[in-house]
Motif scaffolding. Structure first.
Motif, mmCIF file in Angstrom:
data_model
loop_
_atom_site.group_PDB
_atom_site.id
_atom_site.type_symbol
_atom_site.label_atom_id
_atom_site.label_comp_id
_atom_site.label_asym_id
_atom_site.label_seq_id
_atom_site.Cartn_x
_atom_site.Cartn_y
_atom_site.Cartn_z
ATOM 1 N N UNK A 148 -8.132 67.745 105.980
ATOM 2 C CA UNK A 148 -8.924 68.970 105.989
ATOM 3 C C UNK A 148 -9.896 68.889 107.159
ATOM 4 N N UNK A 168 -7.134 71.605 114.059
ATOM 5 C CA UNK A 168 -6.535 72.553 113.122
ATOM 6 C C UNK A 168 -5.004 72.536 113.156
ATOM 7 N N UNK A 182 -4.343 69.842 110.556
ATOM 8 C CA UNK A 182 -5.027 69.960 109.261
ATOM 9 C C UNK A 182 -4.194 70.782 108.280
ATOM 10 N N UNK A 217 -5.656 72.004 105.610
ATOM 11 C CA UNK A 217 -6.620 73.044 105.281
ATOM 12 C C UNK A 217 -7.710 73.052 106.337
ATOM 13 N N UNK A 218 -7.871 74.188 106.975
ATOM 14 C CA UNK A 218 -8.866 74.283 108.045
ATOM 15 C C UNK A 218 -9.914 75.333 107.729
ATOM 16 N N UNK A 219 -11.160 74.975 107.953
ATOM 17 C CA UNK A 219 -12.244 75.937 107.766
ATOM 18 C C UNK A 219 -12.989 76.055 109.090
#
Lengths: 254, 313
Positions: free
Chosen positions: B275, B286, B289, B291-293
């Motif tokens: 993440x 990203x 990843x 999950x990327x924020x």
């Protein structure tokens, strides 16, 4: 050996694919595609050259000999070391892959002829990532070693090397002569100036072959193939911290 | 013949990398013996004897090996080498330090950082910082191998190997231990933690790393860093995850303020779940990843802390 300005340092340097290049695996899986790829001195070896040059500038070292074992073009890598401040070079010409043990055997023979007080070299080459040559050379010579050097302190008959180890730093004291392999934080290598690049062209560079040192350079490990590493599937973008935690929970990650 | 695994330990506890190396060793040659070299390290030998699949533990308990200096480790390992057709060590800074000396003296090419045992003489290992995988076949004769332990499961407990004392070799007299500065932490060790949270240059200061520490405390995670963060002096060098730092493969790797340079990815891309929190949506992190924020970490981290608290972490 002994008093100031009397030490000799050997610095083996390797010509490798430049660290900024994204390497490509050949489609027939026979190796890495090196056609038209920018080549440079192994970054860890640059740090080794820099450390030797700094010691020379401090008056601790009298002579620096840069050595490269590789194709004819490795002469350029030696010239880079000469432009940074090394005094002369030795190119040991080989074709194809040279295994660390072969390199160590050639360097051992050179050390026996040159009788240096110290050998500085990178902890690993960024192409084969073996991390072996310095240790093998030290063993073949029956010398002590300070691998992954973070800092170095030189006295008349010994070297104190702080080493980057898994838990932090470990300092060892080595009897000279010894081999030191360099880690990232030992120093920041200089760029060679244009006048020094010009001067380097006139510095002596000897050419040799492995046979001159009685070493058989044939590789003993058989590379069956070189392949791409497994790729990770595309991920998803989340919008918020709480969505991130939901996803991590779902994935069993927290 | 047999395989010899050199134990990784700190004279008190056996490092988990040893049991992982035993797993790799058993695929190369059996039975597997473990060499514990250290000082006052009997407890380590007893722990090694409990690893399933280990037939014998050699204990060299002597001040000479207290710090596992490479020169004395070389002569000790060589003193038993003829009984083994494979000698393996974890690819830790310790294993990488002494094992090439052994290979050189035995005139055998070492195979570094194996990821996988394809067959008893064929191995996969990363080159170019993991951007390519090389499959190599060893020649006949002894195999000298370092093992990237993230690629192997730890051998289970349940063994009851015999412990045999091994005589010390003479001091090589080439090097002396001077001092050690080890980072002290209550947190799990980076290379064996189930969750790793790493910070990058985006953190901006050593002080701001406390934001990472808080989350790590909630998740019982280890704290890592990118090379940029280490070079900027935010954290000590042993925090570094990457090609030239530590290689980790936890269940969850959370990268915060890390752009994802190739050399960093090389150290964590085998993690189960990755993440990332980063302000720059175009960051290469990203691309790996799960999950990327895309968010400002100075808002996201306190929020994450509160949200975790709310959920009972």
């Amino acid at each position: 050996m002994g008093s100031d300005n009397s030490m000799k340092v050997l610095v083996p340097v390797k010509r490798v694919v430049d660290f900024n290049v994204k390497v490509r695996v050949k489609s027939d899986q026979s190796g890495i595609d090196l056609a038209n790829v920018k080549m440079s001195m192994n970054p860890f070896d640059e740090i080794a050259v820099e450390e030797a040059v700094r010691l020379k500038e401090k008056g601790k070292v009298k002579e620096i000999v840069a050595i490269s074992i590789g194709p004819a073009q490795a002469a350029e890598t030696i010239r880079t070391a000469l432009a940074m401040g090394a005094d002369r070079g030795i190119l040991v010409k080989t074709d194809g892959e040279v295994e660390p043990l072969v390199v160590a055997k050639i360097l051992k023979a050179i050390c026996e002829a040159e009788k240096p007080d110290l050998v500085f070299t990178g902890k690993q080459a960024i192409d084969d990532d073996s991390n072996q040559t310095g240790q093998m050379l030290a063993a073949l010579l029956g010398w002590g070693q300070g691998t992954f050097a973070h800092s170095l302190e030189l006295t008349d008959a010994s070297a104190k090397v702080a080493r980057e180890i898994d838990g932090g730093l470990q300092t060892v004291e080595l009897k000279l002569p010894a081999v030191v392999t360099t880690d990232l934080r030992l120093n920041e290598p200089r760029y060679a100036s244009l006048p020094n690049i010009m001067k380097a062209k006139k510095k002596p560079l000897e050419e040799k072959t492995p046979a001159d040192y009685g070493v058989d350079a044939t590789p003993r490990l058989k590379v069956l193939k070189v392949s791409e590493p497994p790729k990770r599937g595309p991920g998803i973008k989340v919008k918020s911290v709480s969505e991130l935690l939901d996803k991590l929970k779902e994935a069993g990650a927290i | 013949m047999a395989a010899l695994v050199i134990a990784e330990h700190n004279n008190q506890t056996l490092n988990e990398q040893t049991a992982k190396t035993v797993t790799a060793a058993a695929l190369v040659s059996t039975p597997v013996h473990v060499l514990v070299a250290g000082e006052n390290c009997k407890a380590v030998a007893e722990a090694a004897a409990k690893i399933a699949g280990v037939e014998k533990v050699l204990l060299a308990d002597n001040a000479l090996y207290a710090r596992m200096l490479a020169e004395n480790m070389e002569t000790l390992i060589l003193s038993v080498a003829e009984k083994y057709d494979a000698i393996l060590a974890p690819a830790s800074t310790s294993g990488k330090n002494y094992l090439p000396r052994v290979a050189a003296k035995l005139d055998v090419p070492q195979i570094s950082e194996i990821l996988k045992v394809v067959s008893a003489d064929t191995f996969e290992r990363p080159i170019y910082a993991g951007n390519a995988i090389q499959t190599v076949q060893s020649p006949a004769g002894k195999k000298i191998i370092t093992v990237r332990t993230t690629g192997f499961k730890a051998a289970a407990e349940g063994g009851s190997a015999v412990i045999e004392n091994l005589a010390a070799t003479a001091d090589a007299g080439l090097s002396k231990f001077d001092s050690e500065a080890l980072s002290k932490s209550e947190r799990p060790e980076l290379t064996s933690a189930k969750i790793v949270i790493s910070g990058g240059r985006g953190l901006g200061s050593a002080e701001n790393f406390k934001l990472i520490d808080k989350i790590a405390d909630r998740l019982h995670a280890a704290v890592g860093a990118s090379r940029a963060a280490v070079d900027a002096g935010y954290v000590p060098n042993d925090y570094q995850v990457g090609q030239t730092g530590k290689i980790v493969a936890p269940n969850l790797y959370l990268a915060v303020g890390i752009s994802g340079a190739i050399q960093h990815l090389a150290g964590m891309k085998d993690s189960k779940v990755i993440a990332a929190i980063n302000k720059d949506e175009e960051s290469p992190i990203f691309q790996v990843a799960d999950f990327g924020l895309a968010a400002d970490l100075f808002q996201a981290l306190p929020e994450l802390d509160q949200e975790l608290a709310k959920r009972g972490y």
